[in-house]
Write an enzyme that holds these catalytic residues in place. Structure first.
Site, PDB file in Angstrom:
ATOM      1  N   ASN A   9      14.025  24.234  14.684  1.00  5.14           N
ATOM      2  CA  ASN A   9      13.167  25.149  13.916  1.00  5.14           C
ATOM      3  C   ASN A   9      13.136  26.503  14.635  1.00  5.14           C
ATOM      4  O   ASN A   9      12.444  26.666  15.632  1.00  5.14           O
ATOM      5  CB  ASN A   9      11.757  24.544  13.825  1.00  5.14           C
ATOM      6  CG  ASN A   9      10.785  25.466  13.122  1.00  5.14           C
ATOM      7  OD1 ASN A   9      11.180  26.465  12.519  1.00  5.14           O
ATOM      8  ND2 ASN A   9       9.491  25.128  13.192  1.00  5.14           N
ATOM      9  N   TRP A  10      13.885  27.453  14.099  1.00  2.00           N
ATOM     10  CA  TRP A  10      13.988  28.755  14.763  1.00  2.00           C
ATOM     11  C   TRP A  10      12.786  29.656  14.506  1.00  2.00           C
ATOM     12  O   TRP A  10      12.686  30.737  15.093  1.00  2.00           O
ATOM     13  CB  TRP A  10      15.265  29.472  14.298  1.00  2.00           C
ATOM     14  CG  TRP A  10      16.517  28.898  14.855  1.00  2.00           C
ATOM     15  CD1 TRP A  10      16.631  27.855  15.735  1.00  2.00           C
ATOM     16  CD2 TRP A  10      17.848  29.336  14.573  1.00  2.00           C
ATOM     17  NE1 TRP A  10      17.958  27.629  16.017  1.00  2.00           N
ATOM     18  CE2 TRP A  10      18.729  28.521  15.315  1.00  2.00           C
ATOM     19  CE3 TRP A  10      18.391  30.339  13.760  1.00  2.00           C
ATOM     20  CZ2 TRP A  10      20.116  28.680  15.268  1.00  2.00           C
ATOM     21  CZ3 TRP A  10      19.766  30.496  13.707  1.00  2.00           C
ATOM     22  CH2 TRP A  10      20.612  29.667  14.464  1.00  2.00           C
ATOM     23  N   LYS A  11      11.911  29.248  13.594  1.00  2.00           N
ATOM     24  CA  LYS A  11      10.719  30.061  13.265  1.00  2.00           C
ATOM     25  C   LYS A  11      11.154  31.489  12.930  1.00  2.00           C
ATOM     26  O   LYS A  11      12.219  31.685  12.342  1.00  2.00           O
ATOM     27  CB  LYS A  11       9.696  29.984  14.408  1.00  2.00           C
ATOM     28  CG  LYS A  11       9.400  28.520  14.781  1.00  2.00           C
ATOM     29  CD  LYS A  11       8.242  28.325  15.709  1.00  2.00           C
ATOM     30  CE  LYS A  11       8.070  26.832  15.985  1.00  2.00           C
ATOM     31  NZ  LYS A  11       6.881  26.521  16.756  1.00  2.00           N
ATOM     32  N   HIS A  95       4.086  23.378   7.960  1.00  2.00           N
ATOM     33  CA  HIS A  95       4.032  23.527   9.422  1.00  2.00           C
ATOM     34  C   HIS A  95       2.638  24.030   9.812  1.00  2.00           C
ATOM     35  O   HIS A  95       2.034  24.818   9.086  1.00  2.00           O
ATOM     36  CB  HIS A  95       5.118  24.501   9.886  1.00  2.00           C
ATOM     37  CG  HIS A  95       5.308  24.485  11.368  1.00  2.00           C
ATOM     38  ND1 HIS A  95       4.431  25.118  12.220  1.00  2.00           N
ATOM     39  CD2 HIS A  95       6.236  23.887  12.153  1.00  2.00           C
ATOM     40  CE1 HIS A  95       4.822  24.910  13.467  1.00  2.00           C
ATOM     41  NE2 HIS A  95       5.922  24.164  13.450  1.00  2.00           N
ATOM     42  N   GLU A  97       1.740  26.206  11.765  1.00  2.00           N
ATOM     43  CA  GLU A  97       1.658  27.678  11.821  1.00  2.00           C
ATOM     44  C   GLU A  97       1.418  28.258  10.426  1.00  2.00           C
ATOM     45  O   GLU A  97       0.798  29.307  10.274  1.00  2.00           O
ATOM     46  CB  GLU A  97       2.943  28.241  12.454  1.00  2.00           C
ATOM     47  CG  GLU A  97       2.970  27.952  13.961  1.00  2.00           C
ATOM     48  CD  GLU A  97       4.350  27.821  14.564  1.00  2.00           C
ATOM     49  OE1 GLU A  97       5.345  28.171  13.894  1.00  2.00           O
ATOM     50  OE2 GLU A  97       4.441  27.339  15.713  1.00  2.00           O
ATOM     51  N   GLU A 146       3.320  16.416  14.391  1.00  2.00           N
ATOM     52  CA  GLU A 146       3.248  17.486  15.388  1.00  2.00           C
ATOM     53  C   GLU A 146       1.788  17.749  15.775  1.00  2.00           C
ATOM     54  O   GLU A 146       1.101  18.527  15.105  1.00  2.00           O
ATOM     55  CB  GLU A 146       3.843  18.782  14.813  1.00  2.00           C
ATOM     56  CG  GLU A 146       5.285  18.667  14.391  1.00  2.00           C
ATOM     57  CD  GLU A 146       5.990  20.007  14.464  1.00  2.00           C
ATOM     58  OE1 GLU A 146       6.968  20.109  15.206  1.00  2.00           O
ATOM     59  OE2 GLU A 146       5.547  20.959  13.795  1.00  2.00           O
ATOM     60  N   GLY A 152       4.550  24.371  21.162  1.00  2.00           N
ATOM     61  CA  GLY A 152       4.787  25.606  21.907  1.00  2.00           C
ATOM     62  C   GLY A 152       3.978  25.747  23.185  1.00  2.00           C
ATOM     63  O   GLY A 152       3.835  26.841  23.715  1.00  2.00           O
ATOM     64  N   SER A 182       6.859  20.619  21.925  1.00  2.00           N
ATOM     65  CA  SER A 182       7.362  20.771  23.297  1.00  2.00           C
ATOM     66  C   SER A 182       8.440  19.750  23.656  1.00  2.00           C
ATOM     67  O   SER A 182       8.493  19.253  24.790  1.00  2.00           O
ATOM     68  CB  SER A 182       6.199  20.724  24.304  1.00  2.00           C
ATOM     69  OG  SER A 182       5.289  21.778  24.050  1.00  2.00           O
TER      70      SER A 182
HETATM   71  P1  PGA Z   1       7.970  23.630  20.036  1.00  2.00           P
HETATM   72  O1  PGA Z   1       7.754  23.774  18.446  1.00  2.00           O
HETATM   73  O2  PGA Z   1       9.160  22.730  20.235  1.00  2.00           O
HETATM   74  O3  PGA Z   1       8.198  25.028  20.508  1.00  2.00           O
HETATM   75  O4  PGA Z   1       6.739  23.019  20.580  1.00  2.00           O
HETATM   76  C1  PGA Z   1       7.846  22.663  17.593  1.00  2.00           C
HETATM   77  C2  PGA Z   1       7.524  23.092  16.195  1.00  2.00           C
HETATM   78  O5  PGA Z   1       6.674  23.971  15.997  1.00  2.00           O
HETATM   79  O6  PGA Z   1       8.126  22.590  15.230  1.00  2.00           O
END
Ligand code: PGA
Length: 220
Positions: A9-11, A95, A97, A146, A152, A182
């Protein structure tokens, strides 16, 4: 046994040139049998990445990071399922976010799932609790568990609690469940070895091709 999924997931990261470099670098590594890799670039890169992967016969699937809850039409700024389908087979939905920064709620997420399924896209719905998974019933959905505090932060969730929740998600609806939060090359195996976990969703450590390649190599 089904393949294990490794999703990148490159966001909101990478330009065209950075994405191309990533693909060139990762093509130096073998993808082990039994591993299925899905890249989730931002919308701006879907065309270039899917084209590059196809032309170079790379063993990667492509996904979008979001989807419109509407069909194509007068919805400025939205990208519909029909448009995504030209480039991708999968789509991330809900997600944390997006739930937190864009106030996406269960109703919005259910609409997005319907739109994805109506065009034959596979939704990967991100959830941070069992409740968030429970009201979505289609067996075509993959869930990404998640926990918020693990995303993150460099503080991955304890694997025994991941197994507990993933098993409960599976018990209610028999979906595939992947873990995200993570994940890195050192801890990937702890999660993939769990009997209820079918893969991982990787954010930060998918941005660098070498880090992601190390995760892929350590997944078997
Ligand atoms: P992360 O993100 O690996 O940086 O914790 C995972 C995600 O948000 O899908």
């Amino acid at each position: 046994m089904k393949n294990k999924l490794l999703a990148a997931n490159w966001k909101s990261n990478k330009t065209k040139f950075e994405a191309k470099d990533w693909l060139v670098e990762i093509s130096n590594y073998e993808i082990p049998t039994g591993i299925e890799v899905i890249i989730f670039p931002p919308f701006t890169l879907l065309d270039i990445i899917s084209g590059y992967v196809r032309v170079n016969s790379m063993p990667f699937k492509i996904g979008a990071q979001d989807i419109s809850p509407f069909d194509s039409g007068a919805f400025t700024g939205e990208i519909s399922a029909r448009q995504i389908k030209e480039f991708a087979s999968h789509v991330l939905i809900g997600h944390s976010e997006r739930r937190n920064n864009f106030l996406e709620n269960a109703d919005m997420i259910a609409k997005k799932v319907d739109k994805a399924l109506s065009e034959g896209l596979t939704p990967i719905v991100c959830v941070s609790s069992l409740e968030q998974a429970n009201n979505l019933k289609s067996d075509k959905i993959i869930f990404a568990y998640e926990p918020i505090g693990a995303i993150g932060t460099g503080k991955p969730e304890d694997s025994s609690s991941v197994e507990k929740i993933a098993r409960q998600i599976k018990k209610t609806n028999n979906h595939r469940v992947i873990y995200g939060g993570s994940v890195n090359a050192q801890n990937i195996k702890n999660y993939l070895d769990l009997s209820s976990i079918d893969g991982a969703l990787v954010g930060g450590d998918s941005l660098d091709s070498k880090s992601f390649a190390n995760i892929i190599q350590n997944a078997i």
